[in-house]
Design a protein around this motif. Structure first.
Motif, PDB file in Angstrom:
ATOM      1  N   LEU A  82       0.841  -1.192   0.000  1.00  0.00           N
ATOM      2  CA  LEU A  82       0.000   0.000   0.000  1.00  0.00           C
ATOM      3  C   LEU A  82       0.878   1.246   0.000  1.00  0.00           C
ATOM      4  N   THR A  83       0.446   2.264  -0.715  1.00  0.00           N
ATOM      5  CA  THR A  83       1.097   3.566  -0.703  1.00  0.00           C
ATOM      6  C   THR A  83       0.163   4.535  -0.008  1.00  0.00           C
ATOM      7  N   ILE A  84       0.608   5.081   1.133  1.00  0.00           N
ATOM      8  CA  ILE A  84      -0.274   5.859   1.999  1.00  0.00           C
ATOM      9  C   ILE A  84       0.333   7.235   2.243  1.00  0.00           C
ATOM     10  N   SER A  85      -0.493   8.246   2.166  1.00  0.00           N
ATOM     11  CA  SER A  85      -0.012   9.618   2.353  1.00  0.00           C
ATOM     12  C   SER A  85       0.445   9.844   3.792  1.00  0.00           C
ATOM     13  N   CYS A  86       1.614  10.499   3.916  1.00  0.00           N
ATOM     14  CA  CYS A  86       2.109  10.871   5.246  1.00  0.00           C
ATOM     15  C   CYS A  86       2.449  12.359   5.292  1.00  0.00           C
ATOM     16  N   GLY A  87       2.003  13.106   4.319  1.00  0.00           N
ATOM     17  CA  GLY A  87       2.259  14.533   4.229  1.00  0.00           C
ATOM     18  C   GLY A  87       1.930  15.011   2.834  1.00  0.00           C
ATOM     19  N   ILE A 137       4.286   6.827   2.472  1.00  0.00           N
ATOM     20  CA  ILE A 137       4.979   5.696   3.070  1.00  0.00           C
ATOM     21  C   ILE A 137       4.544   4.424   2.329  1.00  0.00           C
ATOM     22  N   ASP A 138       5.460   3.472   2.250  1.00  0.00           N
ATOM     23  CA  ASP A 138       5.198   2.199   1.571  1.00  0.00           C
ATOM     24  C   ASP A 138       5.043   1.117   2.637  1.00  0.00           C
ATOM     25  N   ILE A 139       3.865   0.535   2.693  1.00  0.00           N
ATOM     26  CA  ILE A 139       3.551  -0.468   3.708  1.00  0.00           C
ATOM     27  C   ILE A 139       3.327  -1.822   3.037  1.00  0.00           C
ATOM     28  N   ARG A 140       4.002  -2.844   3.551  1.00  0.00           N
ATOM     29  CA  ARG A 140       3.806  -4.213   3.067  1.00  0.00           C
ATOM     30  C   ARG A 140       2.904  -4.957   4.053  1.00  0.00           C
ATOM     31  N   ILE A 141       1.799  -5.507   3.542  1.00  0.00           N
ATOM     32  CA  ILE A 141       0.821  -6.198   4.369  1.00  0.00           C
ATOM     33  C   ILE A 141       0.980  -7.703   4.198  1.00  0.00           C
ATOM     34  N   TYR A 197       4.871  -4.245   7.652  1.00  0.00           N
ATOM     35  CA  TYR A 197       6.171  -3.655   7.943  1.00  0.00           C
ATOM     36  C   TYR A 197       6.402  -2.510   6.973  1.00  0.00           C
ATOM     37  N   LEU A 198       7.277  -1.610   7.358  1.00  0.00           N
ATOM     38  CA  LEU A 198       7.578  -0.420   6.560  1.00  0.00           C
ATOM     39  C   LEU A 198       8.597  -0.783   5.490  1.00  0.00           C
ATOM     40  N   GLU A 199       8.223  -0.594   4.226  1.00  0.00           N
ATOM     41  CA  GLU A 199       9.141  -0.890   3.123  1.00  0.00           C
ATOM     42  C   GLU A 199       9.923   0.335   2.680  1.00  0.00           C
ATOM     43  N   GLY A 200       9.341   1.507   2.849  1.00  0.00           N
ATOM     44  CA  GLY A 200      10.011   2.735   2.429  1.00  0.00           C
ATOM     45  C   GLY A 200       9.223   3.938   2.904  1.00  0.00           C
ATOM     46  N   THR A 201       9.885   5.081   2.969  1.00  0.00           N
ATOM     47  CA  THR A 201       9.208   6.293   3.409  1.00  0.00           C
ATOM     48  C   THR A 201       9.774   7.506   2.696  1.00  0.00           C
ATOM     49  N   GLN A 202       8.901   8.455   2.434  1.00  0.00           N
ATOM     50  CA  GLN A 202       9.311   9.748   1.883  1.00  0.00           C
ATOM     51  C   GLN A 202       9.215  10.839   2.943  1.00  0.00           C
ATOM     52  N   CYS A 203       8.854  10.428   4.167  1.00  0.00           N
ATOM     53  CA  CYS A 203       8.726  11.378   5.272  1.00  0.00           C
ATOM     54  C   CYS A 203       9.900  11.230   6.233  1.00  0.00           C
ATOM     55  N   ALA A 204      10.145  12.252   7.025  1.00  0.00           N
ATOM     56  CA  ALA A 204      11.319  12.273   7.902  1.00  0.00           C
ATOM     57  C   ALA A 204      11.022  11.744   9.295  1.00  0.00           C
ATOM     58  N   TYR A 253       4.971   4.503  15.187  1.00  0.00           N
ATOM     59  CA  TYR A 253       4.358   3.209  14.879  1.00  0.00           C
ATOM     60  C   TYR A 253       2.839   3.326  14.923  1.00  0.00           C
ATOM     61  N   GLU A 254       2.337   3.897  15.994  1.00  0.00           N
ATOM     62  CA  GLU A 254       0.884   4.007  16.171  1.00  0.00           C
ATOM     63  C   GLU A 254       0.256   4.873  15.090  1.00  0.00           C
ATOM     64  N   ASP A 255       0.961   5.940  14.711  1.00  0.00           N
ATOM     65  CA  ASP A 255       0.457   6.829  13.668  1.00  0.00           C
ATOM     66  C   ASP A 255       0.380   6.104  12.322  1.00  0.00           C
ATOM     67  N   TYR A 256       1.431   5.357  11.995  1.00  0.00           N
ATOM     68  CA  TYR A 256       1.452   4.625  10.724  1.00  0.00           C
ATOM     69  C   TYR A 256       0.402   3.515  10.714  1.00  0.00           C
ATOM     70  N   GLU A 257       0.223   2.853  11.843  1.00  0.00           N
ATOM     71  CA  GLU A 257      -0.812   1.819  11.938  1.00  0.00           C
ATOM     72  C   GLU A 257      -2.197   2.414  11.700  1.00  0.00           C
ATOM     73  N   GLU A 258      -2.453   3.550  12.311  1.00  0.00           N
ATOM     74  CA  GLU A 258      -3.766   4.198  12.153  1.00  0.00           C
ATOM     75  C   GLU A 258      -3.981   4.647  10.709  1.00  0.00           C
ATOM     76  N   LYS A 259      -2.948   5.203  10.094  1.00  0.00           N
ATOM     77  CA  LYS A 259      -3.062   5.626   8.693  1.00  0.00           C
ATOM     78  C   LYS A 259      -3.350   4.416   7.792  1.00  0.00           C
ATOM     79  N   THR A 260      -2.665   3.300   8.071  1.00  0.00           N
ATOM     80  CA  THR A 260      -2.865   2.094   7.267  1.00  0.00           C
ATOM     81  C   THR A 260      -4.282   1.566   7.430  1.00  0.00           C
TER      82      THR A 260
END
Length: 394
Positions: free
Chosen positions: A253-258, A263-267, A294-301, A310-317
């Motif tokens: 999944l490709t999910i907006s983080c800004g 962020i690139d998430i592998r399910i 798990y996190l495969e890649g990110t464009q955010c800092a 972790y909790e923020d990325y989980e909620e976004k996913t």
């Protein structure tokens, strides 16, 4: 007397197969394509492999298979007439792919599936796909650099897509017939198309090029209603459909983080449970999706050494999955009004007596159903880094 009986018994065990045929006498059929005939009902094409060309040691650069077609009103008759153009006995037990043209599917001319189900020489584990925008026989003729047989290539391609991303529903013959005869589900099939020039796809040169002139690609998901092709869903919607069927093995999944950052998430390790009921004269459906990621890649800092990240990325996913799956279901409810998800089957198993009273109008109940999608995704790891190098450059 005992010795004579023993010898006779051994002779019975050593008789071998009464209907055996030598390999040199047969041609293995790996694919079949069904188009609409010009003068008669069907035009059937079969792909027989040239085994020598599939082996790197014996290949001589010749055609990897032969595709022969004939027109008629019955697949039973046509399959037995193929020796008119192919010299050897044809063996259909290793067929891997059945391609049905869009035109045949739109007209609901799928009665030939009865023959395929009855035939004792054919297995029921071959892929069934719809050819979109081109004749089915043209798909069967496209050569490919690896797995030179189109049927074998498609079979592997669809299985790989299902394993790594989703998008292929993994439909087999029994799945189609079961959905076709069920009052609470409509059939679906993967749809394929030809990318490039179909006329050049059948040449031997096509499989020798770095960029082939023609390539068979997974295009969309074909959905049916009343035994006829009703429309197509995008590959993204096809993946979302698989969420509802508990068929997602792993996906990305490709999910907006800004703003313009993702962020690139592998399910993986997903499970889906569906509950459905009739309450106050309305269908109510609840879909619960759980999985790990798990996190495969990110464009955010953001630094992932923090629990809050972790909790923020989980909620976004979770929010992303809930939205895309719900959007696909609503789109089918509004545009197609065909229960391809099998919610009616869930209601029927839970309350058969009540469902029996409304099954004739189930698609209408489905189109007006309240559907709730919930997701719970746990992020387990983030690769070999915690802090992204992007944080050091910002």
């Amino acid at each position: 007397m005992k010795k004579i009986i023993a010898v006779m018994a051994l002779c019975c065990l050593l008789t071998g197969c009464w209907d055996q045929k030598e390999l040199a006498e047969v041609t293995v059929i790996t694919g079949m394509a069904v188009d609409k005939g010009k003068d008669e009902k069907y035009y059937l094409s079969v792909e027989g492999i040239n085994a020598a060309e599939l082996n790197n040691r014996t290949a001589g650069g010749n055609a990897p298979s032969i595709v022969y077609g004939k027109e008629g009103n019955s697949l039973s008759e046509l399959t037995n007439q193929m020796s008119e153009g192919i010299s050897r006995n044809l063996v259909y037990s290793h067929m891997r792919t059945l391609i049905i043209s869009e035109e045949v599917a739109e007209d609901g001319m799928l009665e030939f599936l009865d023959y395929l189900e009855r035939n004792r020489e054919m297995r029921d584990d071959f892929n069934i796909v719809i050819s979109r925008g081109v004749r089915a026989e043209e798909v069967l003729k496209v050569t490919y650099q690896f797995q030179k047989s189109t049927s074998l290539k498609l079979h592997t391609q669809l299985d790989t897509m299902e394993e790594t991303w989703g998008g292929d529903p993994g439909v087999r013959l029994n799945d189609v017939i079961s959905a076709w005869t069920s009052p609470g589900r409509q059939p679906v099939m993967a749809a394929v198309a030809i990318k490039g020039d179909p006329e050049k796809g059948s040449s031997v040169e096509n499989m020798k090029k770095v960029t082939p002139d023609a390539l068979v690609v997974l295009d969309s998901l074909a959905i049916f209603e009343g035994g006829r092709l009703d429309g197509f869903l995008s590959l993204e919607d096809a993946r979302n459909y698989l969420w509802t069927q508990d068929k997602i093995k792993s996906t990305s999944l490709t999910i907006s983080c800004g703003e313009n950052r993702y962020i690139d998430i592998r399910i993986y390790n997903t499970t889906t449970k569906t509950k459905a009921r009739i309450e106050d004269g309305k269908a109510k459906v609840k879909i619960d999706i759980r999985g790990e990621s798990y996190l495969e890649g990110t464009q955010c800092a953001d630094s992932v050494d923090s629990v809050s990240t972790y909790e923020d990325y989980e909620e976004k996913t979770e929010n992303h999955i809930e939205k895309i799956v719900a959007d696909t279901i609503r789109r089918v409810q509004k545009e197609d009004k065909a229960d391809i998800f099998g919610f009616g089957d869930v209601v029927r198993r839970k309350d058969y007596k009540h469902f029996h009273e409304i099954e004739a109008d189930w698609d209408q109940y489905f189109s007006e159903a309240d559907v709730e999608v919930t997701a719970l995704i746990k992020m387990r790891r983030t690769g070999i880094r915690t802090k992204s190098f992007l944080s050091e450059t910002n």
